[in-house]
Design an enzyme around this catalytic site. Structure first.
Site, PDB file in Angstrom:
ATOM      1  CD  GLU A 279      -2.678   1.156   0.134  1.00 13.28           C
ATOM      2  OE1 GLU A 279      -3.072   2.317  -0.362  1.00 13.28           O
ATOM      3  OE2 GLU A 279      -3.447   0.232  -0.228  1.00 13.28           O
ATOM      4  CD  GLU A 280       0.252   3.804   2.836  1.00 16.28           C
ATOM      5  OE1 GLU A 280       0.766   4.330   1.854  1.00 16.28           O
ATOM      6  OE2 GLU A 280      -0.781   3.828   3.205  1.00 16.28           O
TER       7      GLU A 280
ATOM      8  CB  SER B  23      -8.291   9.483  -0.447  1.00 23.85           C
ATOM      9  OG  SER B  23      -7.508   8.535   0.208  1.00 23.85           O
TER      10      SER B  23
ATOM     11  CG  ASP C 218     -12.013   2.505   2.044  1.00 21.24           C
ATOM     12  OD1 ASP C 218     -10.965   1.714   1.966  1.00 21.24           O
ATOM     13  OD2 ASP C 218     -12.222   3.579   1.722  1.00 21.24           O
TER      14      ASP C 218
ATOM     15  CG  HIS D 248     -10.007   4.218  -0.710  1.00 19.48           C
ATOM     16  ND1 HIS D 248     -10.451   5.007   0.516  1.00 19.48           N
ATOM     17  CD2 HIS D 248      -8.887   4.953  -0.984  1.00 19.48           C
ATOM     18  CE1 HIS D 248      -9.803   6.172   0.422  1.00 19.48           C
ATOM     19  NE2 HIS D 248      -9.015   6.173  -0.156  1.00 19.48           N
TER      20      HIS D 248
END
Length: 740
Positions: A207-208, A605, A680, A712
């Site tokens: 994800e990051e 977001s 989400d 999301h």
């Protein structure tokens, strides 16, 4: 990462009229047509690659009748002849994907796509590995397809080894290798299961950290490095995926800020799983395995290890036979270090590397323990695209001329600072190069032209169109082109004197008439920039056609402007970026064509978070706000993203208290529409329910729209139309005063 979700999977368009388009009868642009097929943007190939021998360009191409289904195509680089290699509808089973693969796709931002979503070339250029519907296939250049697996469990993260001897994959949380000559499978690990997995990347890596791989073959196929992920210490978030036909509850391992991460170890083993050794990554177990690369001769690995605070990034040289690690270099920062994929290990033992130590991302050459800076200036290198080792040149993407454009450049390793721009001014470009950096696939667009793809030589000269996508004739957008306008770009000053770039679209201005404004905001770090000279989609023009002005400004904290510009949000989210958006609103209200009482703010977001912070900070500045999938408490978001900018709440909670939304939520006095997908797994639904409860307990009215089964990315057939019809109706009521 929040920034990749700005439009909830929706693209935007703003174009100028060409004579060819003007010949087409003008039609009214509708939401149904914006989200229908064929795609209004024209063909949008993705996953572009050059075959190792350079004779073919391969790509995933969506269908005219189904914009979300992709097939594998090839284009001959000499004849430009195109052919479909793999028809996803013919070989696909349509089987439901595992929950793990669904979530991997979600984190790769391809959750809504169907058919073939990834592929991998064999090193001999004779075949391609194609995962589809949970199984693996091998396709040859003549279009023949061989099935490699057929199991209920499904195979993840499949990779062809560099010499082409094996295909590795993860099944039931263990790593397997399939010998392509014999067809025999070998299970390399055996204790995977429960909270233990081999060969995958953990949640925050996907994800990051932009690390989707969990295994890495050595150049000679002799060894494979494998991540071992243990999640027993990671907190469990019971995620209720509320759908139209019921609710499924998933106990998801989600490392919220301030809580334990997964424990990730690195092992190196033989191709048959024998002689496994653990890599020595130090005594502090609270680190991130950021990147893993092999040296070209296979003698060692280069491992990037990042501390939890993300203020220190170490390059380690690892002996694959013993696992012993030797430090090569350490990057440090007073705020945080932005990870990249720019490390290139060269045959002579030297390294190409990017660093922000000068205040901007630039390229460095490491040799014999010494660093030489190859690029410099108050502009940013976005990424290294390739290295021609024979000629000693590095190719990279950057924004030397202006932050609103992106270009491909080259620099001579032996002549630092001797930079050549290889792409035309006025475009936003990305590039994929072959292994030797002798050719490039350029994808470009500008506000007047949707994405085009062409094959270029090392000088940047276009050799052949891969997808010209000309706006003429039968292009899907031609019937809507007559009323289109291109955005204008400009600049204003922030409170500290920083230059802020903005983008403005207007309908044809009638003297004396004032227009409502739709402000689209993101404002956060890491992604989601609004003000770029690229092509978008239909939604902004849909608003302009209905007499809306559309406006965006990129404030402090957004990327590609240097560390001093970005670092101002360090432990201070919701401060300077809010000030910069309010400066944009103040500028708008000074324009004679703007109705100052009819300015709406919209964001998704981080943009949804910004919408709420703006409504709290300046009641009355906006006529209404639309907040999509917002973070409302940063303690609810994941470790790697949140702690990078805000610190660790386990030891320093004050920044979280100041930056959260809930403490000042009762200051919201303007009409609010809150939107969230009920399944989400990124910004969990609890963020919105916490805000709902706070507003309800204070007797504050608001509107809400939630989407069962949506993550999301709230999008899909019918859903996208519903989402934007809901937004339009809200704007009509609360901003334009057009009551139902």
């Amino acid at each position: 990462m929040l920034g990749k979700w700005l439009l909830a999977g929706v693209a935007l368009i703003s174009v100028q009229v060409s004579p060819a388009m003007a010949e087409t009868t003008q039609q009214e642009l509708t939401l149904e047509r914006i989200f229908g097929s064929p795609d209004l943007n024209g063909p949008r190939p993705r996953a572009l690659k050059l075959s190792p021998d350079g004779t073919l360009v391969t790509l995933l191409k969506n269908r005219a009748e189904d914009r979300d289904r992709y097939d594998l195509w090839a284009i001959d680089t000499k004849t430009a002849r195109a052919s479909m290699l793999v028809d996803s509808a013919k070989i696909g089973s349509g089987a439901e994907l595992s929950e793990e693969e669904k979530m991997q796709r979600e984190r790769a931002r391809i959750g809504g796509t169907r058919g073939i979503v990834a592929y991998d070339w064999a090193p001999d250029s004779k075949s391609l590995l194609v995962p589809l519907d949970g199984d693996l296939f091998l396709a040859t250049r003549d279009g023949k397809v061989r099935r490699l697996t057929e199991t209920k469990a499904g195979e993840l993260n499949a990779t062809i080894s560099p010499k082409g001897g094996f295909v590795s994959f993860v099944r039931d949380q263990n790593l397997f290798a399939l010998d392509l000559k014999s067809g025999q499978e070998k299970q390399l690990t055996r204790d995977g299961g429960g909270t233990l997995s081999w060969g995958v990347s953990e949640f925050v890596a996907q994800e990051e950290m932009d690390r989707t791989k969990g295994s890495w073959w050595s150049p000679d196929d002799a060894r494979i490095a494998v991540a071992r992920v243990e999640e027993s210490g990671v907190m469990i978030v019971s995620r209720a995926a509320i759908g139209a036909e019921g609710t499924k509850v998933y106990d998801q391992r989600y490392p919220r800020a301030g809580t334990p991460n997964a424990k990730v170890d690195l092992y190196v083993m033989r191709a048959d799983g024998a002689e496994a050794v653990k890599v020595d990554l130090g005594n502090d177990p609270d680190y991130y395995l950021a990147r893993v690369d092999w040296l070209p001769d296979g003698s060692a690995l280069i491992v990037q290890r990042e501390n939890r605070a993300q203020t220190e990034l170490e390059l380690l040289k690892v002996d694959p036979a013993t696992g012993k690690a030797t430090p090569l270099h350490t990057e440090t920062s007073k705020t945080w270090i932005n990870l990249s994929n720019d490390l290139r290990a060269l045959r002579d033992g030297s390294l190409i590397w990017t660093s922000e130590r000068s205040g901007f991302s630039h390229i460095y050459h490491w040799k014999n323990g010494q660093w030489t800076q190859l690029t410099s200036g108050d502009w940013a290198v976005r990424e290294v695209a390739g290295v021609d080792q024979a000629k000693g040149r590095v190719y990279f993407l950057g924004n030397r001329e202006t932050p609103v454009e992106q270009h491909l450049y080259s620099v001579d390793i032996a002549k630092p600072g001797a930079i050549t721009r290889l792409t035309e001014a006025g475009w936003w470009n990305t590039a994929v190069m072959d292994a030797g950096a002798t050719r490039a696939i350029i994808t470009r667009s500008n506000p007047s032209q949707p994405e085009q793809v062409y094959l270029a030589d090392a000088s940047g000269k276009r050799r052949a169109w891969i997808e010209e996508n000309a706006l003429k004739g039968q292009h899907p957008y031609a019937p809507f082109a007559e009323s289109h306008v291109a955005p204008t770009f400009g600049a204003m000053k922030a409170a500290d004197g920083s230059t802020l770039h903005y983008k403005l679209l207007t309908p044809k201005i009638e003297p004396g008439k004032r227009y409502p404004v739709f402000v689209q905001v993101y404002g956060g770090p890491g992604g989601g920039r609004q003000v770029t000279a690229g092509w978008g989609g239909g939604l902004h023009q849909y608003l302009v056609d209905r007499d809306w002005v559309v406006f965006s400004v990129d404030g402090r904290g957004t990327p590609d402007r240097g560390k001093a510009f970005e670092d101002q949000i360090h432990k201070a989210m919701g401060t300077v970026e809010v000030q910069d958006q309010l400066a944009g609103v103040a500028w708008l209200k000074q324009q004679a064509f703007v109705d100052p009482t009819k300015i709406a703010i919209y964001g998704w977001s981080y943009g949804g978070y910004m919408t709420l912070k703006l409504l709290e900070a300046a009641p009355g500045a906006y006529a209404a706000g639309i907040s999509g999938a917002p973070v409302t408490r940063w303690e609810l978001y994941d470790t790697h993203y949140t702690e990078r900018y805000m610190g660790n709440p386990a030891t320093e909670l004050a920044p979280y208290a100041k930056s959260g939304v809930l403490g000042d939520a009762t200051k919201i006095a303007d009409p609010l529409l809150l939107i969230h997908g009920m399944a989400d797994d990124n910004v969990v639904f609890e963020n919105s329910t916490a805000l709902m409860a706070t507003l309800q307990q204070a007797g504050k009215p608001f509107e809400t729209m939630v989407y069962p089964g949506q993550t999301h990315r709230v999008a899909g057939d019918g859903v996208s139309v519903h989402l934007w019809r809901t937004i339009q109706n809200f704007l009509d009521r609360e901003v334009l005063g057009q009551k139902d």
